[in-house]
Design an enzyme around this catalytic site. Sequence first.
Site, PDB file in Angstrom:
ATOM      1  N   HIS A  63       0.859  -1.191   0.000  1.00  0.00           N
ATOM      2  CA  HIS A  63       0.000   0.000   0.000  1.00  0.00           C
ATOM      3  C   HIS A  63       0.895   1.241   0.000  1.00  0.00           C
ATOM      4  O   HIS A  63       1.060   1.907   1.022  1.00  0.00           O
ATOM      5  CB  HIS A  63      -0.960  -0.050   1.192  1.00  0.00           C
ATOM      6  CG  HIS A  63      -1.900  -1.213   1.106  1.00  0.00           C
ATOM      7  ND1 HIS A  63      -2.969  -1.223   0.238  1.00  0.00           N
ATOM      8  CD2 HIS A  63      -1.891  -2.418   1.715  1.00  0.00           C
ATOM      9  CE1 HIS A  63      -3.599  -2.391   0.339  1.00  0.00           C
ATOM     10  NE2 HIS A  63      -2.962  -3.130   1.221  1.00  0.00           N
ATOM     11  N   GLY A  69      -7.397   3.146   7.596  1.00  0.00           N
ATOM     12  CA  GLY A  69      -8.517   4.056   7.744  1.00  0.00           C
ATOM     13  C   GLY A  69      -9.752   3.338   8.265  1.00  0.00           C
ATOM     14  O   GLY A  69     -10.830   3.913   8.341  1.00  0.00           O
ATOM     15  N   THR A  99      -8.971  -1.075   1.151  1.00  0.00           N
ATOM     16  CA  THR A  99     -10.371  -0.872   1.556  1.00  0.00           C
ATOM     17  C   THR A  99     -10.907   0.449   1.016  1.00  0.00           C
ATOM     18  O   THR A  99     -12.066   0.549   0.623  1.00  0.00           O
ATOM     19  CB  THR A  99     -10.478  -0.819   3.105  1.00  0.00           C
ATOM     20  OG1 THR A  99      -9.510  -1.685   3.670  1.00  0.00           O
ATOM     21  CG2 THR A  99     -11.854  -1.203   3.572  1.00  0.00           C
ATOM     22  N   TYR A 130     -10.703  -2.593  -3.121  1.00  0.00           N
ATOM     23  CA  TYR A 130     -11.574  -3.720  -2.720  1.00  0.00           C
ATOM     24  C   TYR A 130     -12.827  -3.797  -3.610  1.00  0.00           C
ATOM     25  O   TYR A 130     -13.386  -4.847  -3.815  1.00  0.00           O
ATOM     26  CB  TYR A 130     -12.063  -3.500  -1.282  1.00  0.00           C
ATOM     27  CG  TYR A 130     -11.143  -3.957  -0.165  1.00  0.00           C
ATOM     28  CD1 TYR A 130      -9.795  -4.156  -0.360  1.00  0.00           C
ATOM     29  CD2 TYR A 130     -11.661  -4.194   1.107  1.00  0.00           C
ATOM     30  CE1 TYR A 130      -8.975  -4.567   0.690  1.00  0.00           C
ATOM     31  CE2 TYR A 130     -10.860  -4.606   2.155  1.00  0.00           C
ATOM     32  CZ  TYR A 130      -9.517  -4.786   1.943  1.00  0.00           C
ATOM     33  OH  TYR A 130      -8.725  -5.190   2.995  1.00  0.00           O
ATOM     34  N   ARG A 163     -15.862  -6.606   4.467  1.00  0.00           N
ATOM     35  CA  ARG A 163     -15.566  -5.281   3.905  1.00  0.00           C
ATOM     36  C   ARG A 163     -15.628  -5.265   2.387  1.00  0.00           C
ATOM     37  O   ARG A 163     -15.370  -4.247   1.756  1.00  0.00           O
ATOM     38  CB  ARG A 163     -14.170  -4.824   4.341  1.00  0.00           C
ATOM     39  CG  ARG A 163     -14.038  -4.589   5.822  1.00  0.00           C
ATOM     40  CD  ARG A 163     -12.588  -4.623   6.242  1.00  0.00           C
ATOM     41  NE  ARG A 163     -12.010  -5.945   6.037  1.00  0.00           N
ATOM     42  CZ  ARG A 163     -10.731  -6.258   6.260  1.00  0.00           C
ATOM     43  NH1 ARG A 163      -9.893  -5.331   6.685  1.00  0.00           N
ATOM     44  NH2 ARG A 163     -10.293  -7.482   6.058  1.00  0.00           N
ATOM     45  N   HIS A 224      -3.355 -13.098   0.996  1.00  0.00           N
ATOM     46  CA  HIS A 224      -3.724 -13.337   2.403  1.00  0.00           C
ATOM     47  C   HIS A 224      -4.194 -14.784   2.582  1.00  0.00           C
ATOM     48  O   HIS A 224      -5.067 -15.059   3.390  1.00  0.00           O
ATOM     49  CB  HIS A 224      -4.837 -12.392   2.895  1.00  0.00           C
ATOM     50  CG  HIS A 224      -4.688 -10.957   2.488  1.00  0.00           C
ATOM     51  ND1 HIS A 224      -3.484 -10.298   2.509  1.00  0.00           N
ATOM     52  CD2 HIS A 224      -5.602 -10.042   2.057  1.00  0.00           C
ATOM     53  CE1 HIS A 224      -3.674  -9.045   2.103  1.00  0.00           C
ATOM     54  NE2 HIS A 224      -4.939  -8.872   1.813  1.00  0.00           N
ATOM     55  N   ASP A 284       2.167  -6.830   2.183  1.00  0.00           N
ATOM     56  CA  ASP A 284       1.013  -5.992   2.539  1.00  0.00           C
ATOM     57  C   ASP A 284       1.544  -4.736   3.246  1.00  0.00           C
ATOM     58  O   ASP A 284       0.876  -4.165   4.110  1.00  0.00           O
ATOM     59  CB  ASP A 284       0.025  -6.749   3.443  1.00  0.00           C
ATOM     60  CG  ASP A 284      -1.396  -6.226   3.350  1.00  0.00           C
ATOM     61  OD1 ASP A 284      -1.656  -5.320   2.536  1.00  0.00           O
ATOM     62  OD2 ASP A 284      -2.251  -6.717   4.111  1.00  0.00           O
ATOM     63  N   SER A 288      -2.549  -1.032   7.576  1.00  0.00           N
ATOM     64  CA  SER A 288      -2.653  -0.866   9.030  1.00  0.00           C
ATOM     65  C   SER A 288      -2.717  -2.234   9.695  1.00  0.00           C
ATOM     66  O   SER A 288      -3.313  -3.171   9.179  1.00  0.00           O
ATOM     67  CB  SER A 288      -3.883  -0.043   9.401  1.00  0.00           C
ATOM     68  OG  SER A 288      -5.048  -0.765   9.095  1.00  0.00           O
TER      69      SER A 288
HETATM   70 ZN    ZN Z   1      -5.913  -7.065   1.466  1.00  0.00          ZN
END
Ligand code: ZN
Length: 388
Positions: A63, A69, A99, A130, A163, A224, A284, A288
């Site tokens: 990212h 966030g 996200t 996403y 999400r 993931h 990743d 966060s």
């Molecule tokens: Zn991911």
Amino acid sequence: MFVLIKNVDIYQPEPIGKKDVFIAGKTIALIEENVQLGSSIQPEIIDGTDKKLVPGFIDSHVHILGGGGEGSYKTRTPEIMLSDIVSGGVTTVIGCLGTDGVTRTMSNLVAKARGLEEEGVSCFIYTGSYQVPVRTLTESVLDDLILIDKIIGVGEIALSDHRSSQPTKAAVANIVAQARVGGMLSGKAGVVNIHMGDGKRMLTMVEEILNETEIPITQFLPTHMARNQSLWKSGFDYVKKGGLIDITTSSTRDFGDREVTSAELLAEYYKKGLPIEQMTMSSDGQGSLPIFDHSGKLKGLDVGKVSSLYEEVRSAIQNFNVPIESGLKVITSNPARILKLTKKGLIKEGNDADVVLLDKDLNVDTVISNGQIMIQEGQVQVKGTFET
Ligand code: ZN
């Protein structure tokens, strides 16, 4: 700039023994037993005795603009800095949104990727976040792939996650179809990086698309995949069908009572005799990372580190007996091949001069990216524009 690395043990990632490596400009020009240069060429000489030379690492899911966030605006993580990347031996990053595809945009992502390139590493990006429909830079996934050099695939599209945008199978199949054709027409991979959530559906939608369409399994790169034990196990069958899986090195995971590292999982995969060529690892990075206390209460937030990528591979080699070349493949030649980065991921004449020197304990000693020395003897040589 010329660099001559003398008498170094080379892992292409396959081991090819001790040789000299001559770097001319941005290219690995010569790999020979004893490179002899004319007197008009005065290279910087690096003594490779007792060291190993390996390809620069490729991190296929970072990212770069920051992520997160998910705990409101103040939990948006910051942009990545150059030294966060190179200090982990990484010389190629693939940037993506996560996200949040609203306050983080594709145009911003393109600019950040170009900035990192100017600073000295190679950077490509995925289009989308996403969400489905995918928020693209131009009109469509197809147009993005064909028209924007930096865009080499789509992602991370969230599936089996609370999400996700809960996309229909038809919508996801159409994205993958566009990625495939866009990739073919532009000579790129057109891979779709799927963010796998914790949901029970796991890879069901991907499997159904594979059963009901002509799309080949290698068009998907689910990431993931070691988020929890059932998903990790479902990955074994998926791999046996020819699928590719990616596991994340920076995140914590739910394997019941057990703390399980990515290094351990790589070793498990290797010892099962599953094809190492079908596995990749990514960090990743800059996403966060919520930190929970013993009772499961949120204690604070951390940021995923790109340096976790090689740390886990190194641990797999040193603590879990994975051969060096097998460990290296998941962060060098495998992502290069899967993402069609044809001059990356292998120490070979004519390839980009992205190499890492490892010391006796396999620590990152020196990092060369596109022929430029970024880290030397553990010291950062080139800093990002706003790094002090
Ligand atoms: Zn991911």
